[in-house]
Motif scaffolding. Structure first.
Motif, PDB file in Angstrom:
ATOM      1  N   GLN A 122       0.857  -1.175   0.000  1.00 51.70           N
ATOM      2  CA  GLN A 122       0.000   0.000   0.000  1.00 51.70           C
ATOM      3  C   GLN A 122       0.901   1.236   0.000  1.00 51.70           C
ATOM      4  N   HIS A 123       0.544   2.214  -0.788  1.00 51.91           N
ATOM      5  CA  HIS A 123       1.354   3.425  -0.893  1.00 51.91           C
ATOM      6  C   HIS A 123       0.494   4.638  -0.565  1.00 51.91           C
ATOM      7  N   ARG A 124       1.041   5.531   0.219  1.00 44.51           N
ATOM      8  CA  ARG A 124       0.373   6.797   0.526  1.00 44.51           C
ATOM      9  C   ARG A 124       1.364   7.932   0.282  1.00 44.51           C
ATOM     10  N   GLY A 125       0.853   9.014  -0.240  1.00 43.77           N
ATOM     11  CA  GLY A 125       1.752  10.118  -0.523  1.00 43.77           C
ATOM     12  C   GLY A 125       1.014  11.432  -0.614  1.00 43.77           C
ATOM     13  N   SER A 126       1.787  12.476  -0.805  1.00 41.90           N
ATOM     14  CA  SER A 126       1.206  13.804  -0.940  1.00 41.90           C
ATOM     15  C   SER A 126       2.135  14.666  -1.769  1.00 41.90           C
ATOM     16  N   ALA A 127       1.578  15.693  -2.345  1.00 42.52           N
ATOM     17  CA  ALA A 127       2.360  16.656  -3.123  1.00 42.52           C
ATOM     18  C   ALA A 127       1.575  17.950  -3.162  1.00 42.52           C
ATOM     19  N   HIS A 128       2.251  19.007  -3.539  1.00 47.59           N
ATOM     20  CA  HIS A 128       1.593  20.298  -3.677  1.00 47.59           C
ATOM     21  C   HIS A 128       1.475  20.646  -5.155  1.00 47.59           C
ATOM     22  N   ILE A 129       0.269  21.003  -5.569  1.00 44.27           N
ATOM     23  CA  ILE A 129       0.009  21.405  -6.949  1.00 44.27           C
ATOM     24  C   ILE A 129      -0.101  22.921  -6.953  1.00 44.27           C
ATOM     25  N   GLN A 130       0.997  23.594  -7.204  1.00 45.89           N
ATOM     26  CA  GLN A 130       1.024  25.051  -7.158  1.00 45.89           C
ATOM     27  C   GLN A 130       2.310  25.558  -7.792  1.00 45.89           C
ATOM     28  N   LEU A 131       2.361  26.866  -7.984  1.00 48.53           N
ATOM     29  CA  LEU A 131       3.592  27.488  -8.430  1.00 48.53           C
ATOM     30  C   LEU A 131       4.587  27.510  -7.277  1.00 48.53           C
ATOM     31  N   PRO A 132       5.889  27.490  -7.572  1.00 48.87           N
ATOM     32  CA  PRO A 132       6.868  27.643  -6.504  1.00 48.87           C
ATOM     33  C   PRO A 132       6.879  29.078  -6.000  1.00 48.87           C
ATOM     34  N   GLY A 133       7.629  29.327  -4.944  1.00 52.01           N
ATOM     35  CA  GLY A 133       7.776  30.687  -4.447  1.00 52.01           C
ATOM     36  C   GLY A 133       8.627  31.531  -5.395  1.00 52.01           C
ATOM     37  N   GLU A 134       8.887  32.745  -4.985  1.00 50.02           N
ATOM     38  CA  GLU A 134       9.644  33.662  -5.832  1.00 50.02           C
ATOM     39  C   GLU A 134      11.070  33.188  -6.065  1.00 50.02           C
ATOM     40  N   ARG A 135      11.628  32.445  -5.141  1.00 49.72           N
ATOM     41  CA  ARG A 135      13.003  31.966  -5.307  1.00 49.72           C
ATOM     42  C   ARG A 135      13.087  30.515  -4.864  1.00 49.72           C
ATOM     43  N   LEU A 136      14.033  29.812  -5.468  1.00 49.18           N
ATOM     44  CA  LEU A 136      14.268  28.408  -5.165  1.00 49.18           C
ATOM     45  C   LEU A 136      15.627  28.192  -4.523  1.00 49.18           C
ATOM     46  N   SER A 137      16.362  29.274  -4.347  1.00 43.29           N
ATOM     47  CA  SER A 137      17.714  29.188  -3.796  1.00 43.29           C
ATOM     48  C   SER A 137      18.023  30.463  -3.040  1.00 43.29           C
ATOM     49  N   ASP A 161      17.686  28.667 -10.183  1.00 46.20           N
ATOM     50  CA  ASP A 161      16.342  29.156 -10.479  1.00 46.20           C
ATOM     51  C   ASP A 161      16.124  29.259 -11.986  1.00 46.20           C
ATOM     52  N   LYS A 162      17.128  29.776 -12.694  1.00 44.49           N
ATOM     53  CA  LYS A 162      17.011  29.926 -14.149  1.00 44.49           C
ATOM     54  C   LYS A 162      16.887  28.565 -14.829  1.00 44.49           C
ATOM     55  N   LEU A 163      17.712  27.616 -14.402  1.00 48.13           N
ATOM     56  CA  LEU A 163      17.653  26.282 -14.990  1.00 48.13           C
ATOM     57  C   LEU A 163      16.321  25.600 -14.676  1.00 48.13           C
ATOM     58  N   TRP A 164      15.819  25.808 -13.484  1.00 45.62           N
ATOM     59  CA  TRP A 164      14.545  25.190 -13.086  1.00 45.62           C
ATOM     60  C   TRP A 164      13.421  25.669 -13.990  1.00 45.62           C
ATOM     61  N   HIS A 165      13.323  26.975 -14.161  1.00 41.92           N
ATOM     62  CA  HIS A 165      12.240  27.531 -14.978  1.00 41.92           C
ATOM     63  C   HIS A 165      12.431  27.241 -16.465  1.00 41.92           C
ATOM     64  N   ARG A 166      13.669  27.048 -16.890  1.00 37.48           N
ATOM     65  CA  ARG A 166      13.916  26.762 -18.303  1.00 37.48           C
ATOM     66  C   ARG A 166      13.785  25.282 -18.637  1.00 37.48           C
ATOM     67  N   ASP A 167      14.334  24.413 -17.777  1.00 39.67           N
ATOM     68  CA  ASP A 167      14.466  22.992 -18.118  1.00 39.67           C
ATOM     69  C   ASP A 167      13.553  22.066 -17.324  1.00 39.67           C
TER      70      ASP A 167
END
Length: 433
Positions: A263-278, A334-340
């Motif tokens: 049995q597997h249970r999990g969670s995730a957020h379906i949303q935009l990230p914040g203004e910065r990732l680093s 951040d740039k690589l995340w939004h691009r790739d």
């Protein structure tokens, strides 16, 4: 064990383990801190449906022996219809996949500390310089990577994580045997991954059947407790009740039995990230920033891509002994995340949230639209192509768009959608205030 490393990675999920794997292969001293005990890993973190695509397998050199079944089709179901698209895929044995990433990284020199619960960053002059774990144990590094998922103890402390409770999706999955994968009246699910949009089964989300060979499959559902969930939810039903209801009412499961202990249970957020990732000396990867694919729900490939973007950023910051781990240099991630990793994320989320808000009868029309349009429309829409999304919209969707935007004042429709609705309605819908 040393207490100083080039990179500290918190979390040994696909993103964290892949980041360590990439860094160790490049010769960096990297340590991974993982909450679970090694003898049990990944018992409590074995939470993924593990459906992915061959592009991930090839890009990250994943061996065939962690695959339960290779699939050749993706099926979308509505309450009364379905759409089939040829699309190669792979259903992984998630635990084997995670263990492979750990052992492959170890072979190149990555160090793992299991039974090591990360609790807080170690700060000096306003910057993270290390990690505290298991209460009072400490380890130091030039760069720290948070791959702990939604708990995000480091990212939250540094103001990088911006996960919202209202965007939190929960899911549960069983593995079953005795399934009729080619039942009359339904699409043939032999060697297929199926997603079903049906508020009777998963209000505010979707359910799935991923064929794992012969008469076995992974079967589950997930949802966000959004407006659609509130409108369609059954009184006193929890997520397990919905899955049991589906198993009891769908004829494909008439002779099915749960595979004991799986049995597997999990969670995730379906949303935009914040203004910065680093920030200075720090990055957040995987589900620590929302990386799950908003339409298909596929998070493995996105998480692996974010790991690779983080490793490339480490190269840029520590290359040739010239160290620059300032926020400005770390912002390359951040740039690589939004691009790739997740390009066109806002447009793709628009489509996803519209799907979750739509009524059941709209799902039936979507299946007909997909059959009418060229075979690439769905793939393009999932990538955030505005023209492809516009092709799936009708005049009747104007109220749906208004509902989507009613709590997002001042947000305009993407221009391609706006032009399409203008042609359809004879007047521009413009901005929904």
């Amino acid at each position: 064990m040393t207490d100083e490393y080039d990179v500290i990675v918190a979390g040994a999920g696909p993103a964290g383990a892949q980041c360590a794997r990439d860094l160790a292969a490049r010769g960096y001293d990297v340590v991974v801190l993982e909450t679970e005990r090694e003898a049990e890993f990944p018992r409590t973190s074995n939470k993924s449906t593990a459906g992915t695509f061959p592009s991930m397998m090839t890009a990250f050199s994943i061996p065939d022996d962690v695959v339960m079944n290779y699939t050749d089709a993706v099926v979308l179901e509505s309450p009364n219809d379905h759409f089939v698209q040829e699309q190669a895929g792979a259903v992984l044995e998630f635990a084997d996949f995670k263990r492979f990433l750990v052992e492959d990284g170890r072979a190149d020199g990555a160090e793992y500390r299991f039974d090591a619960r990360v609790t807080a960053p170690i700060m000096e002059n306003g910057e993270i310089v290390g990690v505290r774990y298991n209460g009072d144990e400490e380890v130091y590094g030039k760069i720290v990577v948070d791959a702990t998922g939604p708990s995000a103890p480091l990212a939250k402390a540094l103001g990088v994580s911006d996960l919202k409770r209202e965007n939190h999706a929960i899911g549960v999955e069983y593995e079953l045997e005795g399934i009729h994968v080619d039942h009359p009246g339904f699409a043939d699910l032999t060697d297929a991954m199926m997603l079903r949009l049906d508020h009777n089964l998963a209000p505010g989300g979707y359910s799935w059947i991923f064929h794992t060979g012969e008469d076995t499959a992974k079967v589950g559902l997930c949802y966000i407790q959004n407006e659609s969930h509130r409108q369609n939810a059954r009184e006193s039903f929890g997520i397990d009740d919905y899955l049991e209801f589906w198993l009891e009412t769908d004829p494909r499961f008439r002779d099915a039995e749960r595979i004991e202990g799986v049995q597997h249970r999990g969670s995730a957020h379906i949303q935009l990230p914040g203004e910065r990732l680093s920030t200075d000396n720090f990055m957040a990867i995987g589900d620590t920033v929302p990386t799950v694919d908003p339409l298909w729900g596929e998070g493995i490939h996105k998480g692996m891509k974010s790991a690779r973007a983080a490793a490339a950023t480490v190269d840029a910051c520590l290359d040739k002994g010239v160290e620059d781990t300032s926020a400005e240099q770390m912002a390359l991630y951040d740039k690589l995340w939004h691009r790739d990793v997740a390009p066109q994320m806002s447009t793709r989320l628009l489509m996803t949230e519209l799907l979750y808000l739509a009524p059941n009868e709209r799902y039936d029309r979507l299946m007909a639209d997909l059959r009418r349009l060229d075979e690439n429309t769905l793939a393009k829409a999932n990538r955030g192509n505005k023209r492809a999304i516009a092709k799936l919209l009708h005049l009747e969707d104007l109220p749906l768009l208004a509902r989507y935007l009613q709590n997002r004042r001042g947000i305009e429709l993407p221009s391609a959608l706006d032009r399409t609705l203008e042609r359809t309605a004879g007047a521009s819908p413009g901005r929904f205030d």
